[in-house]
Each structure stands twice: as structure tokens, then as C-alpha cells.
Design an enzyme around this catalytic site. Sequence first.
Site, PDB file in Angstrom:
ATOM      1  N   ARG A 102       1.011  -1.203   0.015  1.00 16.45           N
ATOM      2  CA  ARG A 102      -0.023  -0.002   0.065  1.00 16.45           C
ATOM      3  C   ARG A 102       0.954   1.241   0.015  1.00 16.45           C
ATOM      4  O   ARG A 102       1.875   1.209   0.532  1.00 16.45           O
ATOM      5  CB  ARG A 102      -0.935   0.023   1.288  1.00 16.45           C
ATOM      6  CG  ARG A 102      -1.922  -1.103   1.049  1.00 16.45           C
ATOM      7  CD  ARG A 102      -2.753  -1.246   2.469  1.00 16.45           C
ATOM      8  NE  ARG A 102      -3.960  -2.113   2.299  1.00 16.45           N
ATOM      9  CZ  ARG A 102      -3.636  -3.383   2.670  1.00 16.45           C
ATOM     10  NH1 ARG A 102      -2.571  -4.052   3.093  1.00 16.45           N
ATOM     11  NH2 ARG A 102      -4.619  -4.198   2.522  1.00 16.45           N
ATOM     12  N   HIS A 156      -0.887  -2.235  -4.255  1.00 17.75           N
ATOM     13  CA  HIS A 156      -0.364  -3.190  -5.247  1.00 17.75           C
ATOM     14  C   HIS A 156       0.020  -2.336  -6.624  1.00 17.75           C
ATOM     15  O   HIS A 156      -0.162  -3.155  -7.866  1.00 17.75           O
ATOM     16  CB  HIS A 156      -0.962  -4.565  -5.712  1.00 17.75           C
ATOM     17  CG  HIS A 156      -0.859  -5.553  -4.229  1.00 17.75           C
ATOM     18  ND1 HIS A 156       0.278  -5.481  -3.340  1.00 17.75           N
ATOM     19  CD2 HIS A 156      -1.627  -6.485  -3.881  1.00 17.75           C
ATOM     20  CE1 HIS A 156       0.060  -6.370  -2.635  1.00 17.75           C
ATOM     21  NE2 HIS A 156      -1.086  -6.873  -2.956  1.00 17.75           N
ATOM     22  N   HIS A 163       3.100 -12.863  -4.747  1.00 15.43           N
ATOM     23  CA  HIS A 163       1.905 -13.026  -3.998  1.00 15.43           C
ATOM     24  C   HIS A 163       1.491 -14.262  -4.025  1.00 15.43           C
ATOM     25  O   HIS A 163      -0.082 -14.369  -4.246  1.00 15.43           O
ATOM     26  CB  HIS A 163       0.909 -11.749  -4.735  1.00 15.43           C
ATOM     27  CG  HIS A 163       0.034 -11.393  -3.581  1.00 15.43           C
ATOM     28  ND1 HIS A 163      -1.035 -12.316  -3.060  1.00 15.43           N
ATOM     29  CD2 HIS A 163      -0.337 -10.198  -3.061  1.00 15.43           C
ATOM     30  CE1 HIS A 163      -1.919 -11.403  -2.178  1.00 15.43           C
ATOM     31  NE2 HIS A 163      -1.186 -10.127  -2.055  1.00 15.43           N
ATOM     32  N   ASP A 221      -2.662  -9.700   8.164  1.00 18.06           N
ATOM     33  CA  ASP A 221      -2.222  -8.866   7.098  1.00 18.06           C
ATOM     34  C   ASP A 221      -1.286  -7.792   7.260  1.00 18.06           C
ATOM     35  O   ASP A 221      -1.491  -6.741   7.537  1.00 18.06           O
ATOM     36  CB  ASP A 221      -3.434  -8.292   6.447  1.00 18.06           C
ATOM     37  CG  ASP A 221      -3.451  -7.846   5.038  1.00 18.06           C
ATOM     38  OD1 ASP A 221      -2.230  -7.949   4.500  1.00 18.06           O
ATOM     39  OD2 ASP A 221      -4.232  -7.307   4.339  1.00 18.06           O
ATOM     40  N   GLU A 255       5.152 -12.272   1.628  1.00 19.88           N
ATOM     41  CA  GLU A 255       5.383 -11.119   0.588  1.00 19.88           C
ATOM     42  C   GLU A 255       6.496 -10.429   0.904  1.00 19.88           C
ATOM     43  O   GLU A 255       6.493  -9.448   1.702  1.00 19.88           O
ATOM     44  CB  GLU A 255       4.190 -10.345   0.444  1.00 19.88           C
ATOM     45  CG  GLU A 255       3.047 -11.020  -0.131  1.00 19.88           C
ATOM     46  CD  GLU A 255       1.731 -10.215   0.159  1.00 19.88           C
ATOM     47  OE1 GLU A 255       1.572  -9.155  -0.557  1.00 19.88           O
ATOM     48  OE2 GLU A 255       0.826 -10.522   0.896  1.00 19.88           O
TER      49      GLU A 255
END
Length: 352
Positions: A81, A106, A180, A252, A317
Amino acid sequence: MGITTKSFGTTAKGEEAKLYILENKNGMKAVFSDFGAVLVQLWVPDRDGMLGDVVLGFDTLREYEKNPTFFGSFIGRCGNRIGGAKFTINGKVYWLEDNDNGNCLHSGSVSYDKHMYEADTFTMSDACGVQFSRLSPDKEQGFPGNLEVEVTYMLTDENELIINYLGVSDQDTIVNFTNHSYFNLEGHDSGWIYDQEVRIDADAFTITDENLIPTGELTDVTGTPMDFRVRKALGDGIDANYGPIRLAGGYDHNYALNNTGRNAAFAAELYDEQSGRLMEVYTDLPGMQLYSGNFIRNGLRGKGGCTYGKRAGVCFETQFFPNAINIESFKSPIAKAGRPARSITIYKFKVE
């Protein structure tokens, strides 16, 4: 060991896509497409030597042209982000697509997984690989500079999937590539990942605001559900009554890795007791997003006619920290004009 290719169909634009199948001496296979430079399949042996495909994905090219969940995706020009969907380089403000609650996720709705790539294959005595390349033109996705992009995937006889990233721009720009892929070491079609165990070599993570944009503060993981310094099941804290967990709907979060530098160092591992498969992650990047598939749509049709759902896979990631371009205390993702920006990530597979 070897490389084979086969047709993957035709895109909506009429482009012919192929699959590139890498196989090592142990029978492990990694399958990629020149559409999106995506990882489509990853066949890994279990403790009995039986191969299983351990990444979520689709059977058809058409599904990868949509792919809202980014299964297997090569992400760029900037993974994760960017707050306010804007940033400043050399005094000039650049505006990006707002595709995530006022922010850019992304790099927008057309990330690097939505383009065709030139492909070159190679073999070595103990490895084989494929290199995908394209030119990302100036102002694509809103970023400055004509950027020559390369992502090279190499499968070794040590059961390593090595990803080398390279970007060279004619202007100062952001280069923050990532992969990803969603991993489920019991098999992509086996259900949820709650019982699979994670270890992360990080003492802190980046705290965020309500829109999951880092504030610049690093938070100690000690005594929180974010602490993976000792291997534990993902399900142990995934629904904990802890602010950052509630905010993200699970994991996340970006971890500030302990061992960073010029060479790839251990970052994390994922273990599945059922199959005995163990995946280790190594990188030279400063951060890693642990994402537990919180937004996979229940009933989503995947490979072989199976259905996926929330938390059917987990992502590791590797990256510069989210919103690093706008936070001075974070390591900068800026690549200077004419200077190659390189990084490496390794996924190494073993059995226990």
C-alpha cells in the site's frame, strides 16, 4: 531436470500465452506463465516423496486475466500500500489509482501480473529457470520513468525456488517488486491453513491506521498474537481480540525482519505436520507481509474444480515496508536513474 513449454491459450487481446514447466532431479516442478509472470503450479514432495501442488491458483488463462486475489502474481511497480495514493520524488507529486479506501494497493487494478512478458529459458548443472522481461513505460500506473523489468525464476536441485528481481529506470522511481503466491503445504485443495505453523525472524511489525497504512511506528511483538519468533499454528492468534488483528480481519501485517543486508537471510518458515512439508523463506529485503488470505471469496473456483475460501492459503510477501516512500524513517524504495535495483527471495522446501 529440464524445461518444457505448452500453450496456455489466448488473452482477450489476442496474445498467445505459454506455460513454462521447470523440473529438477527430485521431480519437483514449478509452472509459470508469460502472461503476468505468474506462478501457476508448484509441485513439492511430502515426507513420503509424493508430489502435491502447494499454491492456490486457476486452470485457465481467462481466470488469471481477472485474478482479483493475485494468486501467484508478480507485483509491481510497488507492492503493498501507498497512503493517500500519492508520493513525492524530487519535489514532484505523483498520483496513483485509489483502489483501496483512498490508498493505492499493489500499484492499482492493473499490476504487473496483467501484462505479457518476453521469456528466456536457461539450464545449468544443478538448476533451470526462466527469465521474464518487459518495459514498463513512463507514467504506467502513475509512476515516473521507463523501467526495464526482469523477474527470473530458478528451480534448483536443492528444492529451492529462487526469485531474482531487477529494475532499471531512466528516472528516479519506486522499485518494490514482490510475489503474491498463496501457500498451503498440505495441498492447494486441502482446505484451511489454521493448523500450519509459522515462524518469522522479526521482533517488531509496522503498526497501521484504520486503512492498514503504516504510521511509521514499529511495535514489539512480545506478548502479542503477532509473535512468531517460536513456530506456532496460524490459527492460534488469527482471530485474537487484539487491535491490529481485528483491524485486518486476521494476519495482514508487515514484519520488520531482523536479518537484512546485501545477502539473502532467513526470514520465515511454514510447516505442515500432515504432509511433513517445510518451506523456508530467505530474502535481502527489509520486510515481509504475512497475509492469511482473509479476503479470499468463499466458494471461489480454483484448480481442478476445487473451491477455495477465506484462509485457504497464506502469503509471505517480501518487500520494502508498505508506504515506505512516504515515511522517512523507513528504508527507501527509490531506485535512482540508471542504477540497477536488485533483490532476491528464496523459497526452500524440505521435509520433517
